[in-house]
Design an enzyme around this catalytic site. Structure first.
Site, PDB file in Angstrom:
ATOM      1  N   HIS A  78      53.022  66.775   6.699  1.00 33.78           N
ATOM      2  CA  HIS A  78      53.075  67.100   5.268  1.00 33.78           C
ATOM      3  C   HIS A  78      53.090  68.614   5.095  1.00 33.78           C
ATOM      4  O   HIS A  78      52.064  69.287   5.212  1.00 33.78           O
ATOM      5  CB  HIS A  78      51.899  66.509   4.496  1.00 33.78           C
ATOM      6  CG  HIS A  78      52.010  66.731   3.011  1.00 33.78           C
ATOM      7  ND1 HIS A  78      52.581  65.815   2.158  1.00 33.78           N
ATOM      8  CD2 HIS A  78      51.655  67.785   2.229  1.00 33.78           C
ATOM      9  CE1 HIS A  78      52.564  66.284   0.919  1.00 33.78           C
ATOM     10  NE2 HIS A  78      52.012  67.489   0.939  1.00 33.78           N
ATOM     11  N   CYS A  79      54.273  69.136   4.843  1.00 34.51           N
ATOM     12  CA  CYS A  79      54.418  70.566   4.546  1.00 34.51           C
ATOM     13  C   CYS A  79      55.648  70.703   3.658  1.00 34.51           C
ATOM     14  O   CYS A  79      56.359  69.729   3.413  1.00 34.51           O
ATOM     15  CB  CYS A  79      54.544  71.372   5.835  1.00 34.51           C
ATOM     16  SG  CYS A  79      55.790  70.746   6.955  1.00 34.51           S
ATOM     17  N   HIS A  80      55.845  71.900   3.150  1.00 30.70           N
ATOM     18  CA  HIS A  80      56.936  72.139   2.207  1.00 30.70           C
ATOM     19  C   HIS A  80      57.657  73.439   2.568  1.00 30.70           C
ATOM     20  O   HIS A  80      57.128  74.252   3.337  1.00 30.70           O
ATOM     21  CB  HIS A  80      56.404  72.319   0.776  1.00 30.70           C
ATOM     22  CG  HIS A  80      55.406  71.310   0.326  1.00 30.70           C
ATOM     23  ND1 HIS A  80      55.760  70.075  -0.170  1.00 30.70           N
ATOM     24  CD2 HIS A  80      54.046  71.342   0.274  1.00 30.70           C
ATOM     25  CE1 HIS A  80      54.659  69.400  -0.521  1.00 30.70           C
ATOM     26  NE2 HIS A  80      53.608  70.154  -0.247  1.00 30.70           N
ATOM     27  N   ARG A 127      59.691  60.641  -2.610  1.00 34.76           N
ATOM     28  CA  ARG A 127      58.332  60.850  -3.127  1.00 34.76           C
ATOM     29  C   ARG A 127      58.310  60.621  -4.634  1.00 34.76           C
ATOM     30  O   ARG A 127      59.144  61.159  -5.370  1.00 34.76           O
ATOM     31  CB  ARG A 127      57.895  62.284  -2.836  1.00 34.76           C
ATOM     32  CG  ARG A 127      56.433  62.556  -3.168  1.00 34.76           C
ATOM     33  CD  ARG A 127      56.139  64.035  -3.072  1.00 34.76           C
ATOM     34  NE  ARG A 127      54.735  64.316  -2.780  1.00 34.76           N
ATOM     35  CZ  ARG A 127      54.158  65.476  -3.058  1.00 34.76           C
ATOM     36  NH1 ARG A 127      54.847  66.466  -3.591  1.00 34.76           N
ATOM     37  NH2 ARG A 127      52.881  65.675  -2.763  1.00 34.76           N
ATOM     38  N   ARG A 132      50.321  67.622 -14.034  1.00 29.86           N
ATOM     39  CA  ARG A 132      50.444  69.081 -13.982  1.00 29.86           C
ATOM     40  C   ARG A 132      51.649  69.514 -13.145  1.00 29.86           C
ATOM     41  O   ARG A 132      52.002  70.685 -13.108  1.00 29.86           O
ATOM     42  CB  ARG A 132      49.150  69.717 -13.462  1.00 29.86           C
ATOM     43  CG  ARG A 132      48.835  69.414 -12.032  1.00 29.86           C
ATOM     44  CD  ARG A 132      47.584  70.151 -11.560  1.00 29.86           C
ATOM     45  NE  ARG A 132      47.124  69.634 -10.302  1.00 29.86           N
ATOM     46  CZ  ARG A 132      47.632  69.935  -9.114  1.00 29.86           C
ATOM     47  NH1 ARG A 132      48.652  70.785  -9.031  1.00 29.86           N
ATOM     48  NH2 ARG A 132      47.151  69.414  -8.021  1.00 29.86           N
ATOM     49  N   ASP A 157      49.959  70.806   4.786  1.00 28.80           N
ATOM     50  CA  ASP A 157      50.236  71.047   3.363  1.00 28.80           C
ATOM     51  C   ASP A 157      50.715  72.485   3.106  1.00 28.80           C
ATOM     52  O   ASP A 157      50.807  72.908   1.966  1.00 28.80           O
ATOM     53  CB  ASP A 157      49.028  70.713   2.483  1.00 28.80           C
ATOM     54  CG  ASP A 157      49.339  70.761   0.997  1.00 28.80           C
ATOM     55  OD1 ASP A 157      50.443  70.316   0.617  1.00 28.80           O
ATOM     56  OD2 ASP A 157      48.501  71.258   0.219  1.00 28.80           O
ATOM     57  N   TYR A 193      55.232  75.685 -11.340  1.00 26.04           N
ATOM     58  CA  TYR A 193      54.704  76.898 -10.723  1.00 26.04           C
ATOM     59  C   TYR A 193      55.874  77.596 -10.049  1.00 26.04           C
ATOM     60  O   TYR A 193      56.857  76.953  -9.657  1.00 26.04           O
ATOM     61  CB  TYR A 193      53.592  76.576  -9.711  1.00 26.04           C
ATOM     62  CG  TYR A 193      54.024  75.663  -8.582  1.00 26.04           C
ATOM     63  CD1 TYR A 193      54.526  76.171  -7.393  1.00 26.04           C
ATOM     64  CD2 TYR A 193      53.955  74.279  -8.726  1.00 26.04           C
ATOM     65  CE1 TYR A 193      54.942  75.326  -6.368  1.00 26.04           C
ATOM     66  CE2 TYR A 193      54.371  73.428  -7.709  1.00 26.04           C
ATOM     67  CZ  TYR A 193      54.855  73.962  -6.538  1.00 26.04           C
ATOM     68  OH  TYR A 193      55.281  73.141  -5.523  1.00 26.04           O
TER      69      TYR A 193
HETATM   70  C1  0GY Z   1      50.948  68.981  -2.285  1.00 26.60           C
HETATM   71  C2  0GY Z   1      50.227  69.089  -3.513  1.00 26.60           C
HETATM   72  C3  0GY Z   1      50.604  69.721  -4.652  1.00 26.60           C
HETATM   73  C4  0GY Z   1      51.918  70.122  -4.993  1.00 26.60           C
HETATM   74  C5  0GY Z   1      53.044  69.488  -4.656  1.00 26.60           C
HETATM   75  O1  0GY Z   1      55.286  69.077  -4.793  1.00 26.60           O
HETATM   76  C6  0GY Z   1      54.377  69.805  -5.138  1.00 26.60           C
HETATM   77  O2  0GY Z   1      54.526  70.753  -5.896  1.00 26.60           O
HETATM   78  O3  0GY Z   1      53.002  68.472  -3.830  1.00 26.60           O
HETATM   79  C7  0GY Z   1      49.571  70.003  -5.651  1.00 26.60           C
HETATM   80  O4  0GY Z   1      49.739  70.965  -6.444  1.00 26.60           O
HETATM   81  O5  0GY Z   1      48.536  69.305  -5.680  1.00 26.60           O
HETATM   82  O6  0GY Z   1      50.995  67.914  -1.680  1.00 26.60           O
HETATM   83  O7  0GY Z   1      51.560  69.959  -1.850  1.00 26.60           O
END
Ligand code: 0GY
Length: 297
Positions: A33-35, A126, A132, A250, A51
């Site tokens: 789980h990362c972005h 997802r 939020r 994350d 954001y």
């Molecule tokens: C996470 C949690 C958050 C954000 C996102 O996609 C996202 O913007 O998942 C959060 O703000 O709780 O899993 O990265």
């Protein structure tokens, strides 16, 4: 202007100086789980983004992967990129086969476009229920698209503990395996037998193909390192559901700019929630391989 906000008002939610963890993950470990954020010059953020982060592109992600001792990543499309998955696909493409992904889609997406996402390395979609982060979460449309995903895909669902009960019928109706982000965000200060963990276990018991990411001590345990409440609440879950647990950093920790988590410290939580070599292998290798690289097993 603070240290974590640049001159354009963009936020940095990750530390520039993560520690090297004491714990050494087994060879082949997967950060599931990362972005990636951007780079925005190539991959602008969605007009609906809640954001606006600084760039955290694939090169930075892969440098962190190597520093932390991981071999592969599962890149989850971040909400700031909306339903345009180009940035995540770019991360997967640059990984030399060491990353796969989870997409966020407009439920009206065509079957051909879903197939193109599959070819780009996506293995799931997802559904985000955090108000939020997203404006709409249309359950009926989500179920429709869940019914026509490419073979082998799963659905990742992100929600918070206060709506778990109302989520149950929807989760029960999803026709493919389900992965729950961050355990549905329980209050870990209640401990392993508290109401939130009990309710979440009941959900896991309701079908044997619900998986869970045992992630985000930084979000769930406000006391911070060594995340004692997180560890005592989550270790029993890893033991009891050991064939359905996943782990991830994350990174780059969207919306965590107030307290930047130390990624090395997060990795050092792993042997506390998964104290045996066997549990660590399942959490970091076998389980994520089954969902994301099943053809290699
Ligand atoms: C996470 C949690 C958050 C954000 C996102 O996609 C996202 O913007 O998942 C959060 O703000 O709780 O899993 O990265």
């Amino acid at each position: 202007m603070s240290d974590v906000i640049d001159q354009d008002g963009r936020i940095r939610s990750w530390t520039l100086t993560p520690s090297t963890p004491h714990y050494v993950p087994p060879a082949g470990a997967i950060d599931a789980h990362c972005h990636v954020f951007g780079p925005q010059a190539d991959f602008p953020f969605s007009a609906k983004a809640k954001y606006l982060p600084q760039d955290a592109g694939p090169d930075m992600l892969f440098a962190l992967r190597d520093k932390l001792g991981f071999a592969r990543n599962v890149i989850v499309q971040a909400s700031c990129h909306g339903t345009d998955n180009a940035a995540t696909l770019n991360g997967i493409a640059k990984s030399n086969g060491k990353a796969r992904g989870v997409a966020v889609v407009d439920p009206a997406i065509s079957d051909a476009d879903l197939q193109a996402l599959h070819e780009g390395g996506m293995r799931g979609v997802r559904f985000n229920f955090l108000k939020r982060l997203v404006d709409n979460a249309p359950k009926d449309k989500f179920l429709e698209v869940a019914g026509r995903l490419p073979a082998g895909w799963h659905v990742v669902v992100y929600f918070e503990a206060d709506i778990l009960e109302e989520m149950r019928p929807f989760l029960a109706a999803i026709p493919v395996p389900v992965v729950i982000d961050h355990m549905g965000r329980p209050n870990v200060s209640q401990g392993p037998d508290g109401p939130d963990m009990k309710a979440f276990r009941a959900l896991l018991d309701s079908r044997d193909d619900i998986w869970v990411k045992t992630t985000c001590p930084d979000r769930l345990d406000p006391a911070g390192e060594p995340y004692a409440d997180f560890v005592r609440s989550v270790a029993p879950l890893v033991e009891d559901y050991q064939d359905r647990v996943l782990w991830g950093t994350d990174w780059p920790h969207p919306n965590m700019e107030k307290v930047l988590p130390d990624d090395g410290g997060l990795v050092d939580v792993i042997p506390q929630i998964a104290p045996t070599v066997e549990l660590q292998r399942k959490l970091l290798i076998t389980n994520p391989m089954r969902l994301y690289w099943p053809e290699e097993l």
